[in-house]
Scaffold this motif. Sequence first.
Motif, mmCIF file in Angstrom:
data_model
loop_
_atom_site.group_PDB
_atom_site.id
_atom_site.type_symbol
_atom_site.label_atom_id
_atom_site.label_comp_id
_atom_site.label_asym_id
_atom_site.label_seq_id
_atom_site.Cartn_x
_atom_site.Cartn_y
_atom_site.Cartn_z
ATOM 1 N N ASP A 72 19.244 74.001 -50.907
ATOM 2 C CA ASP A 72 20.494 74.387 -50.258
ATOM 3 C C ASP A 72 20.334 75.685 -49.481
ATOM 4 O O ASP A 72 21.016 75.921 -48.485
ATOM 5 C CB ASP A 72 21.600 74.567 -51.307
ATOM 6 C CG ASP A 72 22.072 73.239 -51.890
ATOM 7 O OD1 ASP A 72 21.810 72.191 -51.275
ATOM 8 O OD2 ASP A 72 22.703 73.263 -52.965
ATOM 9 N N SER A 123 20.282 64.810 -51.308
ATOM 10 C CA SER A 123 21.171 65.762 -50.647
ATOM 11 C C SER A 123 21.209 65.519 -49.142
ATOM 12 O O SER A 123 22.261 65.662 -48.503
ATOM 13 C CB SER A 123 20.742 67.194 -50.953
ATOM 14 O OG SER A 123 19.407 67.426 -50.562
ATOM 15 N N ASN A 127 24.501 64.426 -46.732
ATOM 16 C CA ASN A 127 24.928 65.107 -45.515
ATOM 17 C C ASN A 127 24.835 64.232 -44.271
ATOM 18 O O ASN A 127 25.642 64.367 -43.361
ATOM 19 C CB ASN A 127 24.099 66.383 -45.325
ATOM 20 C CG ASN A 127 24.588 67.529 -46.177
ATOM 21 O OD1 ASN A 127 25.442 68.285 -45.761
ATOM 22 N ND2 ASN A 127 24.070 67.624 -47.389
ATOM 23 N N SER A 130 28.287 60.660 -43.744
ATOM 24 C CA SER A 130 29.595 61.219 -44.087
ATOM 25 C C SER A 130 30.594 60.128 -44.456
ATOM 26 O O SER A 130 31.542 60.385 -45.201
ATOM 27 C CB SER A 130 30.132 62.046 -42.916
ATOM 28 O OG SER A 130 30.197 61.264 -41.733
ATOM 29 N N SER A 191 19.123 70.640 -42.930
ATOM 30 C CA SER A 191 20.457 70.996 -43.407
ATOM 31 C C SER A 191 20.317 71.988 -44.547
ATOM 32 O O SER A 191 19.337 71.953 -45.295
ATOM 33 C CB SER A 191 21.236 69.756 -43.863
ATOM 34 O OG SER A 191 20.711 69.235 -45.074
ATOM 35 N N ASP A 193 23.031 74.969 -47.006
ATOM 36 C CA ASP A 193 24.340 75.557 -47.244
ATOM 37 C C ASP A 193 24.544 76.681 -46.234
ATOM 38 O O ASP A 193 23.741 77.613 -46.174
ATOM 39 C CB ASP A 193 24.395 76.103 -48.678
ATOM 40 C CG ASP A 193 25.789 76.587 -49.061
ATOM 41 O OD1 ASP A 193 26.617 76.818 -48.157
ATOM 42 O OD2 ASP A 193 26.043 76.725 -50.276
ATOM 43 N N PRO A 387 29.655 68.468 -49.353
ATOM 44 C CA PRO A 387 28.385 68.322 -48.618
ATOM 45 C C PRO A 387 27.540 69.586 -48.585
ATOM 46 O O PRO A 387 26.314 69.517 -48.643
ATOM 47 C CB PRO A 387 28.844 67.927 -47.207
ATOM 48 C CG PRO A 387 30.187 67.293 -47.402
ATOM 49 C CD PRO A 387 30.809 68.017 -48.552
ATOM 50 N N GLU A 388 28.173 70.765 -48.502
ATOM 51 C CA GLU A 388 27.377 71.986 -48.420
ATOM 52 C C GLU A 388 26.662 72.310 -49.724
ATOM 53 O O GLU A 388 25.718 73.093 -49.750
ATOM 54 C CB GLU A 388 28.261 73.174 -48.011
ATOM 55 C CG GLU A 388 29.335 73.549 -49.026
ATOM 56 C CD GLU A 388 30.632 72.776 -48.812
ATOM 57 O OE1 GLU A 388 31.644 73.158 -49.414
ATOM 58 O OE2 GLU A 388 30.605 71.782 -48.038
ATOM 59 N N ALA A 390 25.254 69.859 -51.544
ATOM 60 C CA ALA A 390 24.634 68.563 -51.837
ATOM 61 C C ALA A 390 23.338 68.698 -52.621
ATOM 62 O O ALA A 390 23.026 67.852 -53.458
ATOM 63 C CB ALA A 390 24.374 67.800 -50.532
#
Length: 512
Positions: A72, A123, A127, A130, A191, A193, A387-388, A390
């Motif tokens: 993350d 994760s 993301n 969706s 991706s 956080d 999602p952030e 994940a």
Amino acid sequence: MSSAPPNPRRWWTLVVLTLPVLIISMDATVLGFAVPSLSASLAPSSSQLLWIIDIYAFVLAGLLITMGALGDRIGRRRLLMLGAAGFSIASVLAAFSTSPGMLIAARAMLGVAGATLMPSTLSLIRNVFSDARERQTAIAIWASAFSFGSALGPIVGGFLLEHYWWGSVFLVGVPVTAALLLVAPRLVPESRDPSPGAFDVTSAALSLVAMIVTVYAVKMFAEHGLSATVFVAAIGGATAATSFVRRQRRLADPMVDVSLFSVAKFRMAVSGNMIAAFGFAGSLFFVTQYLQLVVGMSPLRAGLQLLPAAGASITFTLLAPVAARRFGAFAVTAAGLTLGSIGFAMLTQVTAEGSVALTTAAVMILNAGLGASMTVAIDGILSAIPPERAGAGASVSETAIELGVALGTAVLGSVAAAVYRRGLVDVDGVPSEAIDVSRDTLGAALGAAERLGREPGDALRDAASSAFVDGFHAAALVATIAIGAVAVWAFRTRFQRQPIVESADVVSMDAR
């Protein structure tokens, strides 16, 4: 639903994200088939053999939460690629191990690398997809890749074991990791956080200690009974776990939102995931040895024999999201676990003379049921996580899976080993020294029988095979009861109407 436009390359991204699943499932499967030849070459004790199998899952489970939180923060694709490179290096070291201790160390390194792979894939799926329905389908495909890898592993591994040395099976995943390193930068979006807190080293250490020490205590208790070592390990693991939970509640940005576990349906989703993995790992550990060492199949023939079971698992895994939308996720979980319990109950009826058709049918039934229940459980867990976060959320799912894998081999393997040792008593015409050697593993017994020659060797082989089957029966009975109990829990949870989370942005496991 999220208002963001879908990633136009999301399905190609999913193809790339199934590669780590293939690596890990193939690695687990081929190791099971390599146990007989590995035992003959390295001559591990029964305890060392269990550690060779278990240490990977122990280390992986202990690091999953940490690696999920790390992904993350530093980027999930970056962590995925670092893990793929590390997995390749550790695989080569495992392939060329010259002692049980070296192989155990290499397997531990594989666990460290594997801990970076699985949370990253889930994760990233959370993301990239969706839309809730698309995510359910993506998770089903991701899970079916596990079944496909489990089916492909024995065939590829069986060919390698018949033509090369046992270490070659560890090299199977290296071309897959190489492909992953080539295509991931092009097809997998990075991706992370956007507002991560500081990485908490204390939480990471507590989660590692809690997981490894607790599983070690369970393993030692199952193998040797209650002792001072087991008591100290259990207390240490419980203390670390309690400290970890209390720390997460105090932190403004915790690794795991432990408040989710106060919701009955989230607990059920995590437990269903764990018990399904428990059944998968336990059945694979015993059935592969039974087909090769008791029935006398070659590794390749045994792999082909289990191909229908993998096909059943893939089919039911892909159908699970459709069934969950029609009947409710917990109905599918309960039905799948019930099938798993029935499959293990059937395994209690196999004989030392060879029950190939019964074994194949039993594994088909349990694989189909456990595959379906695992798929909907994973989606239930991910649906509860923003999602952030994940990576941390996926690590909860993967920790449950790997803890189930560790317990499946440790607990069921230890139960079977204990029954086997007690059942292998003095055999007429067989020297006591040969009996002592044979009590380690069935592979050791068959090697001793080969050295003894015709009549005493046949007597030892028959006695050892019978003792192994008795242990197989005991372990299958334990699995039948454990999985059946969780199936009842899932059925009762189905009637609890509250969703996992109150959010319009996610679709929770419903109560129908």
